[in-house]
Design an enzyme around this catalytic site. Structure first.
Site, PDB file in Angstrom:
ATOM      1  N   MET A 270       9.773  15.299 -42.751  1.00 42.87           N
ATOM      2  CA  MET A 270      10.242  14.815 -41.747  1.00 42.87           C
ATOM      3  C   MET A 270      11.371  14.076 -42.078  1.00 42.87           C
ATOM      4  O   MET A 270      11.527  13.135 -42.901  1.00 42.87           O
ATOM      5  CB  MET A 270       9.506  14.095 -40.672  1.00 42.87           C
ATOM      6  CG  MET A 270      10.043  13.232 -39.559  1.00 42.87           C
ATOM      7  SD  MET A 270      10.574  14.643 -38.484  1.00 42.87           S
ATOM      8  CE  MET A 270      12.096  13.915 -37.569  1.00 42.87           C
ATOM      9  N   GLU A 271      12.664  14.216 -41.458  1.00 44.32           N
ATOM     10  CA  GLU A 271      13.813  13.693 -42.149  1.00 44.32           C
ATOM     11  C   GLU A 271      14.524  12.479 -41.674  1.00 44.32           C
ATOM     12  O   GLU A 271      15.431  12.026 -41.171  1.00 44.32           O
ATOM     13  CB  GLU A 271      15.044  14.830 -41.699  1.00 44.32           C
ATOM     14  CG  GLU A 271      15.307  14.863 -40.257  1.00 44.32           C
ATOM     15  CD  GLU A 271      14.572  15.831 -39.631  1.00 44.32           C
ATOM     16  OE1 GLU A 271      13.308  16.244 -39.980  1.00 44.32           O
ATOM     17  OE2 GLU A 271      14.977  16.477 -38.325  1.00 44.32           O
ATOM     18  N   HIS A 295      15.764  20.514 -48.162  1.00 41.13           N
ATOM     19  CA  HIS A 295      15.934  20.811 -46.457  1.00 41.13           C
ATOM     20  C   HIS A 295      15.961  19.421 -45.915  1.00 41.13           C
ATOM     21  O   HIS A 295      16.775  19.485 -44.893  1.00 41.13           O
ATOM     22  CB  HIS A 295      14.531  21.645 -46.140  1.00 41.13           C
ATOM     23  CG  HIS A 295      14.557  21.589 -44.471  1.00 41.13           C
ATOM     24  ND1 HIS A 295      14.873  22.971 -43.917  1.00 41.13           N
ATOM     25  CD2 HIS A 295      14.036  20.785 -43.522  1.00 41.13           C
ATOM     26  CE1 HIS A 295      14.760  22.861 -42.477  1.00 41.13           C
ATOM     27  NE2 HIS A 295      14.240  21.553 -42.223  1.00 41.13           N
ATOM     28  N   GLU A 296      14.931  18.725 -46.183  1.00 40.22           N
ATOM     29  CA  GLU A 296      15.055  17.229 -45.370  1.00 40.22           C
ATOM     30  C   GLU A 296      16.188  16.276 -45.659  1.00 40.22           C
ATOM     31  O   GLU A 296      16.685  15.720 -44.885  1.00 40.22           O
ATOM     32  CB  GLU A 296      13.795  16.461 -45.811  1.00 40.22           C
ATOM     33  CG  GLU A 296      12.469  17.009 -45.491  1.00 40.22           C
ATOM     34  CD  GLU A 296      12.312  17.767 -43.992  1.00 40.22           C
ATOM     35  OE1 GLU A 296      13.045  17.301 -43.242  1.00 40.22           O
ATOM     36  OE2 GLU A 296      11.684  18.587 -44.003  1.00 40.22           O
ATOM     37  N   HIS A 299      19.188  17.564 -43.709  1.00 40.32           N
ATOM     38  CA  HIS A 299      19.141  16.848 -42.050  1.00 40.32           C
ATOM     39  C   HIS A 299      19.965  15.823 -42.216  1.00 40.32           C
ATOM     40  O   HIS A 299      20.596  15.131 -41.074  1.00 40.32           O
ATOM     41  CB  HIS A 299      17.821  16.563 -41.810  1.00 40.32           C
ATOM     42  CG  HIS A 299      17.167  17.765 -41.214  1.00 40.32           C
ATOM     43  ND1 HIS A 299      17.673  18.378 -40.013  1.00 40.32           N
ATOM     44  CD2 HIS A 299      15.769  18.352 -41.279  1.00 40.32           C
ATOM     45  CE1 HIS A 299      16.626  19.520 -39.795  1.00 40.32           C
ATOM     46  NE2 HIS A 299      15.713  19.393 -40.624  1.00 40.32           N
ATOM     47  N   GLU A 318      17.923  22.757 -36.896  1.00 37.11           N
ATOM     48  CA  GLU A 318      16.994  23.513 -38.102  1.00 37.11           C
ATOM     49  C   GLU A 318      17.717  24.739 -38.626  1.00 37.11           C
ATOM     50  O   GLU A 318      17.750  24.777 -39.761  1.00 37.11           O
ATOM     51  CB  GLU A 318      15.803  23.777 -37.389  1.00 37.11           C
ATOM     52  CG  GLU A 318      14.807  22.511 -36.831  1.00 37.11           C
ATOM     53  CD  GLU A 318      14.588  21.549 -38.191  1.00 37.11           C
ATOM     54  OE1 GLU A 318      14.667  21.981 -39.257  1.00 37.11           O
ATOM     55  OE2 GLU A 318      13.994  20.505 -38.090  1.00 37.11           O
ATOM     56  N   ASP A 376       7.632  21.012 -28.575  1.00 39.99           N
ATOM     57  CA  ASP A 376       6.905  21.776 -29.435  1.00 39.99           C
ATOM     58  C   ASP A 376       6.792  23.200 -29.590  1.00 39.99           C
ATOM     59  O   ASP A 376       6.597  23.745 -30.810  1.00 39.99           O
ATOM     60  CB  ASP A 376       5.368  21.086 -29.927  1.00 39.99           C
ATOM     61  CG  ASP A 376       5.502  19.619 -30.748  1.00 39.99           C
ATOM     62  OD1 ASP A 376       6.496  19.271 -31.104  1.00 39.99           O
ATOM     63  OD2 ASP A 376       4.384  18.943 -30.805  1.00 39.99           O
ATOM     64  N   TYR A 384      14.786  27.920 -37.187  1.00 37.85           N
ATOM     65  CA  TYR A 384      15.056  27.751 -38.769  1.00 37.85           C
ATOM     66  C   TYR A 384      15.565  29.001 -39.266  1.00 37.85           C
ATOM     67  O   TYR A 384      16.697  29.068 -39.718  1.00 37.85           O
ATOM     68  CB  TYR A 384      13.757  27.627 -39.470  1.00 37.85           C
ATOM     69  CG  TYR A 384      13.115  26.289 -39.092  1.00 37.85           C
ATOM     70  CD1 TYR A 384      13.052  25.052 -40.023  1.00 37.85           C
ATOM     71  CD2 TYR A 384      12.085  26.062 -37.843  1.00 37.85           C
ATOM     72  CE1 TYR A 384      12.588  23.906 -39.881  1.00 37.85           C
ATOM     73  CE2 TYR A 384      11.589  24.756 -37.652  1.00 37.85           C
ATOM     74  CZ  TYR A 384      11.674  23.813 -38.480  1.00 37.85           C
ATOM     75  OH  TYR A 384      11.214  22.511 -38.311  1.00 37.85           O
TER      76      TYR A 384
END
Ligand code: BES
Ligand code: ZN
Length: 602
Positions: A270-271, A295-296, A299, A318, A376, A384
């Site tokens: 989680m970024e 990836h994070e 962000h 994403e 969600d 993504y």
């Protein structure tokens, strides 16, 4: 009515009338009662004539609301909605000034996980962490919980003396300040984030934490027993930051640290600004899974600097990030490794499209319809990987130099803004397409964004290395013994591709042959274990069952845990095993995991 940052279906806030611009928290963490309690002082920008500010809450005990002088302010809580929670309508102070909400969180607040010592790596101290994305911040902070409403924040957090607190903000008192007596005393930690962020990025973790620097502006936080392994795994953080900056421009958040969480952290990563939260399952010992950190980190630009205005626009967060993740991996590890990762992801994307009901399913649209749904529901692989494929298509149409220049300018133009899909489209047209009708029709942006499935023009990623792996998988499928396959020097991702390329029909003897030759059941790489154990369950390879049980008790990452239980449940022999394992492992898991597994397994 027009709204700042677009129409957000998932917030009660009416930011055009009154908008939160700054949040100051003063909270104490009570590990026995499992709540945070204290105040949130909100700075509000309001239209002339606005009489109220509307906040978001969910499962929050509001104890009182006052102005800065302590005078009571009238407030009312709306009816609860299971997804959105309750609006908190507060009368604005007549003389202007801040609004102070006194409150306490619920022990089951969805954003907060309170871990017992047994659920940690160290087993001695409890642990707390928050997870705000998508709309969970309202379960621990009464504010306007919309990604379109950016807020700066500061916090004072009191925690038991043995523990430390970290947040997605600058630590003003890194060691904490002792208060009270040693017996029952606590430590106070203070934080401040000067950059305005969407509230889903406000994050807190409290536990027995060590720190090891990986460079002048980066480092690792983890429980002491995990620290050395985690610092080894992510030793190249500075190189990653440099690679990201070369592509996207200066890193604007000061420090970049990674917090490695206890094994029950339900996500990969989680970024949270300045402080990525990461699962310990990427600490593989050989740095094979570090693309998660790429990836994070990405962000920090796509998501945290330029943010999706609503959860319908999640693909902007994403998709750009997944594209950039691949570029960072290419810069650091070369085109071959990046290509391998893209091919693996492409196969996952196709599996996901099937799972969602095929290429005509509405849920394969990038700009997803979330009316009446939990955000969600939109957090599939589509935003993504279909999102990243769109950016690769644009790159290949205009060439890398032009695309890179555009990407960087896009992030600069919208820095510290929250933007909608329509704003993004207008930006590409104004600054990249620029009226070139041939390019416009080549890009097919509308099809990519608003239609299901993938445009025919989507380029299929290829990898020569994985073609060789496919050949070995085909040889095995045709009857070759596992020991005769040419696997020497394979990296983790080649093994993953191999496992995914095996035919659906294999008898247990052939699975046993693979296990004997390659020792899959004894491997400790979480991704390899996951792929292998699914295969083992699907083919009723019972010797792997102890490894299945060990894996399900060792970590609680949703992406690993849920499919394995589902696989067990769909066999004619594994359902009772699944229930037995779940009964024991359940206390390890986070609420976002138990809420989906309980109906299936209890
Ligand atoms: N921002 C997401 C995590 C997220 C998304 C949390 C939606 C809640 C709702 C994060 O950047 C992410 O994508 N994490 C992935 C790993 C990543 C390497 C693809 C994960 O947690 O699996
Ligand atoms: Zn992400």
């Amino acid at each position: 009515m027009t709204r700042i940052g677009g129409e957000d279906l998932h917030s009660y806030a009416r930011p055009v009338e009154a908008r939160v611009t700054h949040v100051a928290l003063d909270l104490a963490a009570d590990f026995e009662a499992r709540h945070l309690s204290g105040t949130a002082r909100l700075t509000i920008a309001s239209e002339a004539g606005a009489s109220h500010v509307v906040l978001d809450t969910r499962d929050l005990d509001v104890l009182g609301v006052s102005d800065a002088a302590g005078g009571a302010l009238a407030y009312a809580l709306g009816d609860p909605d299971p997804i959105l929670g309750r609006a908190l309508n507060v009368q604005l102070p007549a003389a202007g000034g801040d609004v102070i909400v006194r409150y306490r969180t619920d022990p089951n607040a969805a954003a907060l996980q309170w871990l017992s010592p047994a659920q940690t790596a160290g087993k001695v101290h409890p642990f707390l962490f928050s997870q705000g994305e998508a709309i969970l911040t309202r379960t621990w902070i009464p504010t306007q919980d919309s990604p379109g409403i950016r807020q700066t924040y500061e916090a004072r957090v009191a925690v038991p003396s043995a523990l430390s607190a970290v947040m997605s903000a600058e630590a003003l008192t890194p060691e904490g300040v002792a208060e009270g007596t040693a017996e029952g005393g606590h430590r106070l930690f203070s934080f401040r984030l000067a950059q305005p962020i969407p509230p889903y990025l406000i994050a807190l973790a409290v536990g027995d934490l060590g720190f090891e620097a990986t460079g002048p502006r980066s480092g690792i936080y983890a429980e002491p027993s995990m620290l050395a392994a985690a610092a080894f795994e992510f030793a190249n953080l500075e190189d990653m930051i440099a690679a990201a900056e070369a592509l996207l421009g200066p890193y604007r958040w000061g420090r970049y640290d990674v917090l490695v969480l206890p094994p029950s952290f339900p996500f990969g990563g989680m970024e949270n600004p300045r402080l990525t939260f990461a699962t310990p399952t990427v600490v593989a010992g050989d740095r094979s899974l570090v693309s998660l950190v790429a990836h994070e980190l990405a962000h920090s630009w796509s998501g945290n600097l330029v943010t999706n205005a609503t959860w319908r626009d999640f693909w902007l967060n994403e998709g750009v990030t997944t594209y950039v993740e691949s570029r960072i991996m290419e810069a650091l590890y070369g085109a071959e490794r990046a290509g391998i990762l893209r091919v693996l992801a492409w196969r996952e994307l196709h599996n996901e499209i099937q799972r969602l009901g095929g290429a005509s399913s509405r849920d394969t649209v990038l700009h997803i319809d979330l009316e009446g749904r939990d955000p969600d529901d939109g957090a599939t692989l589509i935003p993504y990987e279909k999102g990243a494929a769109l950016f690769r298509a644009v790159e290949s149409a205009v060439g890398r130099p032009a695309f890179d220049a555009y990407l960087r300018s896009y992030l600069d133009r919208h820095a510290f803004e929250s933007i909608t899909t329509a704003t993004f489209l207008a930006d590409v047209r104004a600054h990249l397409v620029r009226g070139d009708t041939a390019l416009e029709s080549l890009l097919q942006l509308e099809a990519w964004i608003y239609r299901p499935g993938l445009p025919d023009t989507a380029a299929v990623p290829r990898s020569a290395a994985l073609d060789r792996v496919d050949a070995e998988a085909a040889a095995f499928a045709a009857g070759a013994a596992a020991s005769t396959l040419k696997t020497s020097g394979w990296i983790t991702q080649e093994w993953l591709h191999f496992l995914g390329a095996l035919p659906a029909a294999l008898d247990a003897a052939r699975i046993a042959d693979l296990d004997r030759a390659f020792g899959f059941s004894d491997r400790r790489n979480s991704e390899v274990s996951f792929a292998w154990l699914r295969l083992a369950v699907q083919h009723r390879y019972l010797p792997a069952m102890p490894a299945v049980e060990r894996f399900l008790n060792a970590q609680g990452r949703r992406r690993f845990v849920r499919p394995l239980y589902e696989d067990l449940l769909t066999t004619d022999w594994g359902a009772a095993e699944a229930r037995r394992i779940y009964a024991r492992a359940r206390p390890l898991y986070h609420a976002v995991v138990t809420s989906t597994l309980d109906p299936m397994l209890r």
